[in-house]
Scaffold this motif. Sequence first.
Motif, PDB file in Angstrom:
ATOM      1  N   ARG A 267       0.642  -1.034   0.355  1.00  0.00           N
ATOM      2  CA  ARG A 267       0.060   0.009  -0.296  1.00  0.00           C
ATOM      3  C   ARG A 267       0.930   1.021   0.262  1.00  0.00           C
ATOM      4  NH1 ARG A 267      -0.462   4.053   4.158  1.00  0.00           N
ATOM      5  NH2 ARG A 267      -2.732   4.893   3.534  1.00  0.00           N
ATOM      6  N   GLU A 268       0.887   2.026  -1.211  1.00  0.00           N
ATOM      7  CA  GLU A 268       1.121   3.506  -1.118  1.00  0.00           C
ATOM      8  C   GLU A 268       3.074   2.716  -1.202  1.00  0.00           C
ATOM      9  OE1 GLU A 268       0.845   6.266  -1.437  1.00  0.00           O
ATOM     10  OE2 GLU A 268      -1.230   6.135  -1.980  1.00  0.00           O
ATOM     11  N   GLY A 269       3.611   2.041  -1.917  1.00  0.00           N
ATOM     12  CA  GLY A 269       4.714   1.247  -1.849  1.00  0.00           C
ATOM     13  C   GLY A 269       5.244   0.808  -0.602  1.00  0.00           C
ATOM     14  N   GLN A 270       4.704   0.213   0.672  1.00  0.00           N
ATOM     15  CA  GLN A 270       4.650   0.154   1.761  1.00  0.00           C
ATOM     16  C   GLN A 270       4.814  -1.906   1.813  1.00  0.00           C
ATOM     17  OE1 GLN A 270       6.927   2.197   3.799  1.00  0.00           O
ATOM     18  NE2 GLN A 270       6.797   3.253   1.326  1.00  0.00           N
ATOM     19  N   PRO A 271       5.196  -3.126   2.912  1.00  0.00           N
ATOM     20  CA  PRO A 271       4.641  -3.645   2.697  1.00  0.00           C
ATOM     21  C   PRO A 271       3.539  -3.762   3.094  1.00  0.00           C
ATOM     22  CG  PRO A 271       6.752  -3.856   2.724  1.00  0.00           C
ATOM     23  CD  PRO A 271       6.189  -2.211   2.566  1.00  0.00           C
ATOM     24  N   LEU A 272       2.965  -4.668   3.238  1.00  0.00           N
ATOM     25  CA  LEU A 272       1.127  -5.500   3.599  1.00  0.00           C
ATOM     26  C   LEU A 272       1.130  -6.784   4.624  1.00  0.00           C
ATOM     27  CD1 LEU A 272      -1.587  -3.903   2.854  1.00  0.00           C
ATOM     28  CD2 LEU A 272      -0.587  -2.701   4.802  1.00  0.00           C
ATOM     29  N   TYR A 302      -2.304   0.193  -4.488  1.00  0.00           N
ATOM     30  CA  TYR A 302      -1.768  -1.144  -4.159  1.00  0.00           C
ATOM     31  C   TYR A 302      -1.207  -1.548  -5.311  1.00  0.00           C
ATOM     32  CZ  TYR A 302      -4.584  -0.581  -0.301  1.00  0.00           C
ATOM     33  OH  TYR A 302      -5.758  -0.160   1.125  1.00  0.00           O
ATOM     34  N   SER A 303      -0.042  -2.535  -4.579  1.00  0.00           N
ATOM     35  CA  SER A 303       0.606  -3.122  -6.049  1.00  0.00           C
ATOM     36  C   SER A 303       0.886  -3.839  -5.554  1.00  0.00           C
ATOM     37  CB  SER A 303       1.631  -1.896  -6.362  1.00  0.00           C
ATOM     38  OG  SER A 303       2.437  -2.136  -5.439  1.00  0.00           O
ATOM     39  N   ILE A 304       0.930  -5.417  -6.413  1.00  0.00           N
ATOM     40  CA  ILE A 304       1.801  -6.267  -5.804  1.00  0.00           C
ATOM     41  C   ILE A 304       2.846  -6.591  -6.707  1.00  0.00           C
ATOM     42  CG2 ILE A 304       1.157  -9.003  -6.241  1.00  0.00           C
ATOM     43  CD1 ILE A 304      -2.188  -8.143  -5.650  1.00  0.00           C
ATOM     44  N   ASP A 305       3.925  -7.541  -6.266  1.00  0.00           N
ATOM     45  CA  ASP A 305       5.098  -7.151  -7.178  1.00  0.00           C
ATOM     46  C   ASP A 305       5.759  -9.225  -6.658  1.00  0.00           C
ATOM     47  OD1 ASP A 305       7.465  -7.041  -5.097  1.00  0.00           O
ATOM     48  OD2 ASP A 305       5.963  -5.371  -4.826  1.00  0.00           O
ATOM     49  N   VAL A 306       6.478  -9.537  -7.650  1.00  0.00           N
ATOM     50  CA  VAL A 306       6.670 -11.036  -7.390  1.00  0.00           C
ATOM     51  C   VAL A 306       8.917 -10.190  -7.689  1.00  0.00           C
ATOM     52  CG1 VAL A 306       5.318 -12.574  -7.853  1.00  0.00           C
ATOM     53  CG2 VAL A 306       6.933 -11.630  -9.629  1.00  0.00           C
ATOM     54  N   ASP A 633       7.003   8.844  -8.425  1.00  0.00           N
ATOM     55  CA  ASP A 633       7.159   7.756  -9.292  1.00  0.00           C
ATOM     56  C   ASP A 633       7.241   6.102  -8.792  1.00  0.00           C
ATOM     57  OD1 ASP A 633       8.756   5.293  -9.952  1.00  0.00           O
ATOM     58  OD2 ASP A 633      10.327   7.161 -10.794  1.00  0.00           O
ATOM     59  N   LEU A 634       6.631   5.412  -9.723  1.00  0.00           N
ATOM     60  CA  LEU A 634       5.762   4.309  -8.809  1.00  0.00           C
ATOM     61  C   LEU A 634       6.630   3.057  -8.563  1.00  0.00           C
ATOM     62  CD1 LEU A 634       3.472   3.045 -11.925  1.00  0.00           C
ATOM     63  CD2 LEU A 634       2.544   4.239  -9.550  1.00  0.00           C
ATOM     64  N   GLU A 635       8.024   3.156  -8.329  1.00  0.00           N
ATOM     65  CA  GLU A 635       9.495   2.760  -7.934  1.00  0.00           C
ATOM     66  C   GLU A 635       9.275   2.676  -6.655  1.00  0.00           C
ATOM     67  OE1 GLU A 635      12.198   1.888 -10.693  1.00  0.00           O
ATOM     68  OE2 GLU A 635      10.979   1.130 -12.038  1.00  0.00           O
ATOM     69  N   THR A 636       9.216   4.124  -6.185  1.00  0.00           N
ATOM     70  CA  THR A 636       9.370   4.738  -5.665  1.00  0.00           C
ATOM     71  C   THR A 636       7.883   5.465  -3.775  1.00  0.00           C
ATOM     72  OG1 THR A 636       9.946   7.019  -6.230  1.00  0.00           O
ATOM     73  CG2 THR A 636      12.240   5.327  -6.009  1.00  0.00           C
ATOM     74  N   LEU A 637       7.363   5.194  -3.941  1.00  0.00           N
ATOM     75  CA  LEU A 637       6.138   5.857  -3.260  1.00  0.00           C
ATOM     76  C   LEU A 637       6.411   4.952  -2.395  1.00  0.00           C
ATOM     77  CD1 LEU A 637       2.672   3.865  -4.835  1.00  0.00           C
ATOM     78  CD2 LEU A 637       3.610   5.903  -5.575  1.00  0.00           C
TER      79      LEU A 637
END
Length: 777
Positions: A267-272, A302-306, A633-637
């Motif tokens: 959420r906003e770049g921070q892991p949930l 929100y984002s989901i990444d691997v 920047d989406l990579e450094t939210l």
Amino acid sequence: MLRAFGDYNEGEFLFLGNWGPPFLWLFGAIALALIVLTWLDLSALPLRRRVVLVGLRGLTLVAAITLLLEPALELKHVTRVKNHVVVLLDSSRSQTLETGGDQTRFERALTQVERLRRRMSQPSEDHLFEFFAFDSGLEPASLNAAATVTPDGDSTEILEALRAVAERFGRRELGGIVLISDGVDNGELSGRVERGEGLDADTTAFVEGLGVPIHTFATAQAGELRDVAIGRVFHDDFAFVRNAVEVEVDINVRGYESGTIPVTLRREGQPLQTREISLERGTSTYRVAFEFVPELLGKEIYSIDVPVREGEALRDNNIEHFVIKIIRDKIRILHVVGRPSWDVRYLRQLLKNNPNVDLISFFILRTNEDIQRAPQNEMALIPFPVQELFEEQLGSFDLVILQNFTFRPYRMRQYLPNLRDYVYGGGGFMMVGGEQSFASGGYAQTEVLDVLPVDLPGGTAVDSLVDPSDFRPQLTRAGQLHPITRLEFDRGSNQELWETLPEMPGTNIVLEARNDATVLATHPNLRAGGDPMPVLAVREVGEGRSLAMTFDGSWKWNFSHVVDGGNSRPYTSFWNSAIRWLIRDPALNLVQVEIAAEVYSPGEEVAAVVRVYNPDYSPADAVSGVARVWRRDLETLVPGQRGDLVSEHPFTTDARGRFDLRFDLADTGAYAVEAVAEVEAGVPLSDEEIFLGVVRGGEFRDIEPRPELLQALSEASGGRARIAPARGGGRLDFAPARVEQVDRRKVIDIWSAPWLLLAFVVILGLEWGLRRRWGRL
């Protein structure tokens, strides 16, 4: 079909005799009977003579029937209308991926196009060759300049492209289709046909209905790459604050069959949360589920990444961003009261009668120090559940109201830091006056003071911390404009109303307001730091808000004013507005920003609307302001950061109180549109709304090529499926031109030609002569 008769380029035989099928069958039966009788009649002759005479009799009968049918030759000068053979080149971004060799899929496609171009450059009497690039739509191009096509499409929609070709040319004017693609469809076809399945009935019927062959060239084969990709993300567009939200995602894995892969929700770049999937041989898609509880209202990114694994073909598909709008189901209020009073009774009744409020109310009628003459489980009054409320459940409330309440008897000093953190984290907090509130309640040296709008004296003598004198609150300039104290829309009428409201029965003593607080009303006589003492003040505290109300007689604004001939509107308006302001109800904003969509792609036009209202919520005409576009920047939210200013747009509202903002999105990122305007001079108001700038279409969600899908299309249409670039390759068959235009025609009668009559006579005479010679007359 005959060709080349002088000025005529086509000809064909036809029969002019108007004989129906029954007569033709009759003529045939008679002829057959005569031949059989003749054969029997000549049984005494040697076989050779017998065959010759029967043959001559058959030729005579054929000639006779031919004359009856009146044969003719129709000559025509025909101009052919050529049909269209369409070459479709996949120009989506998946074509930029490398294959097992040194070429990309698109380079393979261009090699195949060049080979087709050399073949199709030869003159054709039947076909016109058309060339289109396609992704989410058709784009006309030149077969001789295929290299100018750029593979940058955000989706591959094969079925839609075939349908567009049929609509563009008409099915009768199509001669065939050549489709060059990797088969990675993410349009309608992919929803119909899963990997490993054959074409569905509807797609098969559509392809067969085209009536032309579809020849396909696959630009890549399965098993040529290794990749881990975020597939489809399943989530609701909105969710309720402090209610569990479920998000599911498909992880597509190609080329990796062992180990584990962590999947992280942010959420906003921070892991949930993080989940792990264990890879298994033969499995390519894994479903992962997350469940979390949002704590703040509004839109959240929100984002989901691997993580990227060694040897991956693509990194761009390892993360997926999306927006969820968090809304309020009901306003959840914790109302804690030190002792019953008329003020408490009226406020509690107001909150209970509001269907949008979920009220948890506690009246403190006994403390831990009270003498108990019965066991705890036999007591009618339960102990105050301090730990449950202020540690376990505090975050579930939108607003906490402490009314004439002191924490001292309940051993809750240790929980006051939680209350402070709750406000900083986005909660609403109100302290209402009384002999157990503010400094009288012991809050001067606690963490609660950190979030109050006013400072508190440090004394302990109750007499010096409460002033019992009646007084009427005096609105400040800010109070005349603030939505909490704007009981009437007209500024003058609002001031008059406050001057006629009943007096308040005393106040808690407080010091001056905090530097970042807004004083709405002051005491007419008491001073604090040289200025009138604040009796009603508000403050922005981190993500939350707080309100200090140093008196506890607002119930009189309802009861007493009705007695004086008025109504209860001042009371209900004040409290409803105070609650809505404390919980940041967006409907209360006089400046509002709306964005048409939550996600845009670079190059698209963003449509936003700024609405400005007067204090009476009528449209504010001719109000000037400025709209600003911010980007992160989406990579450094980072939560709370606004990012870089992209553009500013000064505006003046129209008669509808509206300004329409349009701008083209240049890049990906997390964007916010902020609008600032002064509805009343000197009081700037603002609002903002967020949206995502990402490449849409899911082109890279699953990049495994699907040559079997292309082969299924070819087989259903009668075409050929091959791997590009095909060498030699044999012939590509297309349907001949179906539409013809006849310029001239001529009919030549054959049945009346002298040579035909002569031939009939000669055959008949020859038969007669042989019969005579062989003694059969």
